[in-house]
Write a protein that holds these residues in place. Structure first.
Motif, short mmCIF file in Angstrom:
data_model
loop_
_atom_site.label_atom_id
_atom_site.label_comp_id
_atom_site.label_asym_id
_atom_site.label_seq_id
_atom_site.Cartn_x
_atom_site.Cartn_y
_atom_site.Cartn_z
N ARG A 155 0.83 -1.20 0.00
CA ARG A 155 0.00 0.00 0.00
C ARG A 155 0.87 1.26 0.00
NH1 ARG A 155 -5.08 -1.57 -1.50
NH2 ARG A 155 -5.76 -3.36 -0.27
N LEU A 156 0.63 2.15 -0.95
CA LEU A 156 1.36 3.41 -1.02
C LEU A 156 0.52 4.49 -0.35
CD1 LEU A 156 2.65 3.27 -4.69
CD2 LEU A 156 3.96 2.87 -2.61
N THR A 157 1.06 5.08 0.72
CA THR A 157 0.34 6.12 1.45
C THR A 157 1.08 7.45 1.30
OG1 THR A 157 1.55 5.57 3.46
CG2 THR A 157 -0.57 4.48 3.13
N ASN A 158 0.37 8.53 1.56
CA ASN A 158 0.96 9.88 1.47
C ASN A 158 1.59 10.08 0.09
OD1 ASN A 158 1.72 12.45 2.37
ND2 ASN A 158 3.71 11.71 3.08
N VAL A 159 0.82 9.78 -0.95
CA VAL A 159 1.36 9.75 -2.31
C VAL A 159 1.04 11.04 -3.06
CG1 VAL A 159 1.31 8.55 -4.53
CG2 VAL A 159 1.15 7.26 -2.42
N ALA A 160 2.03 11.53 -3.78
CA ALA A 160 1.82 12.58 -4.77
C ALA A 160 2.24 11.99 -6.11
CB ALA A 160 2.65 13.81 -4.44
N VAL A 161 1.35 12.01 -7.07
CA VAL A 161 1.58 11.36 -8.36
C VAL A 161 2.07 12.37 -9.39
CG1 VAL A 161 0.52 10.03 -10.24
CG2 VAL A 161 -0.19 9.63 -7.87
N VAL A 162 3.14 12.00 -10.12
CA VAL A 162 3.61 12.79 -11.25
C VAL A 162 3.32 11.98 -12.51
CG1 VAL A 162 5.56 13.92 -12.36
CG2 VAL A 162 5.41 13.86 -9.87
N ARG A 163 2.59 12.58 -13.43
CA ARG A 163 2.09 11.87 -14.61
C ARG A 163 2.80 12.40 -15.87
NH1 ARG A 163 -2.67 12.89 -13.62
NH2 ARG A 163 -3.19 10.95 -12.55
N TYR A 164 3.12 11.48 -16.79
CA TYR A 164 3.80 11.83 -18.04
C TYR A 164 3.08 11.12 -19.18
CZ TYR A 164 7.62 12.57 -21.39
OH TYR A 164 8.37 12.94 -22.49
N LYS A 165 2.67 11.86 -20.21
CA LYS A 165 1.95 11.29 -21.35
C LYS A 165 2.73 11.56 -22.64
CE LYS A 165 -2.72 11.70 -19.43
NZ LYS A 165 -4.07 12.28 -19.63
N LYS A 166 2.84 10.51 -23.46
CA LYS A 166 3.50 10.65 -24.75
C LYS A 166 3.11 9.46 -25.64
CE LYS A 166 7.96 11.92 -26.76
NZ LYS A 166 9.40 12.14 -26.51
N PHE A 167 2.88 9.76 -26.93
CA PHE A 167 2.48 8.72 -27.89
C PHE A 167 1.22 7.98 -27.43
CE2 PHE A 167 7.29 8.33 -28.78
CZ PHE A 167 7.24 9.44 -29.62
N GLY A 168 0.33 8.69 -26.73
CA GLY A 168 -0.91 8.08 -26.29
C GLY A 168 -0.76 7.15 -25.11
N LYS A 169 0.41 7.09 -24.50
CA LYS A 169 0.65 6.20 -23.36
C LYS A 169 0.90 7.05 -22.11
CE LYS A 169 2.67 2.71 -26.38
NZ LYS A 169 1.43 1.91 -26.43
N ARG A 170 0.46 6.52 -20.97
CA ARG A 170 0.56 7.25 -19.71
C ARG A 170 1.50 6.52 -18.76
NH1 ARG A 170 -4.68 8.11 -16.00
NH2 ARG A 170 -4.33 5.90 -15.63
N PHE A 171 2.37 7.31 -18.12
CA PHE A 171 3.31 6.77 -17.14
C PHE A 171 3.20 7.60 -15.86
CE2 PHE A 171 4.97 6.15 -21.41
CZ PHE A 171 5.19 4.78 -21.43
N GLU A 172 3.27 6.94 -14.73
CA GLU A 172 3.15 7.62 -13.44
C GLU A 172 4.21 7.11 -12.48
OE1 GLU A 172 -1.73 8.31 -13.48
OE2 GLU A 172 -0.82 6.91 -12.06
N ILE A 173 4.65 8.01 -11.59
CA ILE A 173 5.56 7.62 -10.51
C ILE A 173 4.98 8.13 -9.20
CG2 ILE A 173 7.66 7.51 -11.89
CD1 ILE A 173 8.34 10.32 -11.00
N ALA A 174 5.26 7.41 -8.12
CA ALA A 174 4.75 7.75 -6.78
C ALA A 174 5.82 8.50 -6.00
CB ALA A 174 4.33 6.48 -6.04
N CYS A 175 5.50 9.71 -5.59
CA CYS A 175 6.45 10.56 -4.87
C CYS A 175 5.89 10.94 -3.50
CB CYS A 175 6.74 11.83 -5.66
SG CYS A 175 7.29 11.54 -7.35
N TYR A 176 6.77 11.45 -2.64
CA TYR A 176 6.33 12.00 -1.36
C TYR A 176 5.82 13.42 -1.58
CZ TYR A 176 8.81 8.14 0.90
OH TYR A 176 9.23 6.91 1.29
N LYS A 177 4.82 13.78 -0.81
CA LYS A 177 4.28 15.14 -0.90
C LYS A 177 5.31 16.15 -0.40
CE LYS A 177 -0.58 13.83 -0.42
NZ LYS A 177 -1.81 13.99 0.38
N ASN A 178 5.22 17.35 -0.93
CA ASN A 178 6.09 18.48 -0.55
C ASN A 178 7.54 18.29 -0.97
OD1 ASN A 178 3.87 19.62 0.85
ND2 ASN A 178 4.38 18.43 2.66
N LYS A 179 7.84 17.23 -1.72
CA LYS A 179 9.23 16.99 -2.13
C LYS A 179 9.46 17.29 -3.61
CE LYS A 179 11.34 15.59 1.60
NZ LYS A 179 12.56 16.27 2.10
N ILE A 180 8.41 17.27 -4.41
CA ILE A 180 8.57 17.43 -5.86
C ILE A 180 9.07 18.83 -6.19
CG2 ILE A 180 7.42 17.26 -8.09
CD1 ILE A 180 5.35 15.45 -6.70
#
Length: 367
Positions: free
Chosen positions: A13-38
């Motif tokens: 389980r991922l808690t306290n998550v901030a998601v960064v999303r990247y889209k290209k060529f119709g495909k979506r990629f996401e990474i799970a980050c800590y809040k206030n750190k990005i």
């Protein structure tokens, strides 16, 4: 009595998550980050990737735990190295900002706007700059809201005409030293009168006429062009970008700010036209020892007493960006207003918090 069998969960389980999303060529990629750190990573404050990412795994959907396919990673990023891909997504991806993060970002931007106005503007009567706190209250009373997509300097320029409509404030003048041939002095005199410049000193020397004056920054380009036309016989020196009167900041506008709450502003505040009046540079004023008391001798920020704990907590950011800063706290008269004077690690007197923070941030980015 029968007891239910505990079924272990095979998911992390991922808690306290901030998601960064990247889209290209119709495909979506996401990474799970800590809040206030990005934002700290993007501003160069945080450099340890492990402190930013909860995991280096690249997802196609973080909330459902769906991992990105290897062939999709190679097609979009040209590699399947997840560490490299995470850095790319952190830099160029769309950030999912929480309410608290958005509030912190807007509050910081709002204070930066007030700090720029404090550095660039003065009270028309005393020729002293306002404190950041006074300008923050004034901006709130005219219901000025910041735009996170615009830089603070541009928004400070937009806020100044709105403040002028209900608040005694004007752009600080520049102090210039102009050297031109005697034959061109009358043309220069016309330009100075046109912009209501205050001539502080005027001498005739071997290489021509030397004029030292204070003038609105908007006239600099015209004067610069005029001096350039004189060729080698003309010279322009900027003595000071902001000609302030030395001494403590001006807090005399406190009553004006309180009275702004009773003013009803129109839907679109028009920019007032400035009356034509001569600009007079106020004489330099200094506080005597009886009027200004040192309540904290120059020392490390961490040593500020608990009496000023709020200032110590606020100033600690400068020490985190660049260790070695020192500060001195002075109290004006018998009042409750306390001014902070900062000194860089090299011992240079910097002055206000806004300037010290900007220098420390620039140092941190280069480090």
């Amino acid at each position: 009595m029968s007891q239910s069998v505990f079924q272990p969960i095979g998911q992390k389980r991922l808690t306290n998550v901030a998601v960064v999303r990247y889209k290209k060529f119709g495909k979506r990629f996401e990474i799970a980050c800590y809040k206030n750190k990005i934002l700290n990573w993007r501003n160069g404050i945080e450099k340890d990737l492990d402190e930013v990412l909860q995991t280096t795994t690249v997802f196609s959907n973080v909330s459902k735990g769906v991992l990105a396919k290897r062939e999709d990673l190679i097609q979009v990023f040209g590699t399947d190295d997840e560490h490299t891909i995470c850095i790319k997504i952190l830099a160029d991806g769309e950030m999912q900002v929480s309410d608290k993060e958005r509030k912190v970002e807007l509050d910081t931007l709002f204070r930066d706007v007030a700090a720029i106005l404090s550095e660039k503007c003065v009270n028309p009567k005393s020729k002293k700059p306002y404190t950041i706190g006074v300008l923050e209250r004034a901006l709130k009373d005219i219901h000025f809201s910041v735009d996170p997509k615009k830089p603070a300097k541009l928004q400070a320029v937009e806020a100044l005409p709105l403040l002028k409509a209900v608040f005694p404030i004007e752009r600080a003048q520049m102090q210039l030293k102009i050297t031109i041939p005697v034959s061109s002095f009358q043309d220069l005199e016309k330009i100075l009168k046109e912009h209501h410049a205050a001539v502080m000193e005027q001498n005739i020397e071997d290489d021509g006429v030397v004029v030292e004056c204070c003038i609105d920054p908007g006239a600099y380009r015209q004067i610069h062009g005029f001096v350039q036309d004189e060729g080698q016989h003309g010279r322009l020196e900027v003595v000071s970008l902001n000609a302030f009167v030395e001494g403590p900041h001006d807090d005399s506008a406190e009553d004006v700010v309180e009275s702004l709450e009773n003013i009803s502003l129109p839907a679109e505040a028009a920019v007032p036209s400035e009356p034509e009046r001569p600009r007079i540079v106020a004489p330099v004023q200094t506080l005597s020892a009886s009027e200004q008391t040192v309540v904290f001798q120059r020392g490390p920020i961490a040593d500020i007493p608990d009496e000023f704990a709020s200032r110590r907590d606020r100033f600690s950011e400068i020490d985190e960006l660049q260790p070695g800063w020192t500060v001195q706290l002075k109290q004006k008269g018998n009042g409750s207003v306390v001014d902070a004077v900062f000194f860089s690690p090299s011992g240079e007197k910097v002055g206000s918090y806004a300037v010290a923070r900007r220098m420390a941030l620039a140092y941190h980015k280069k480090a």
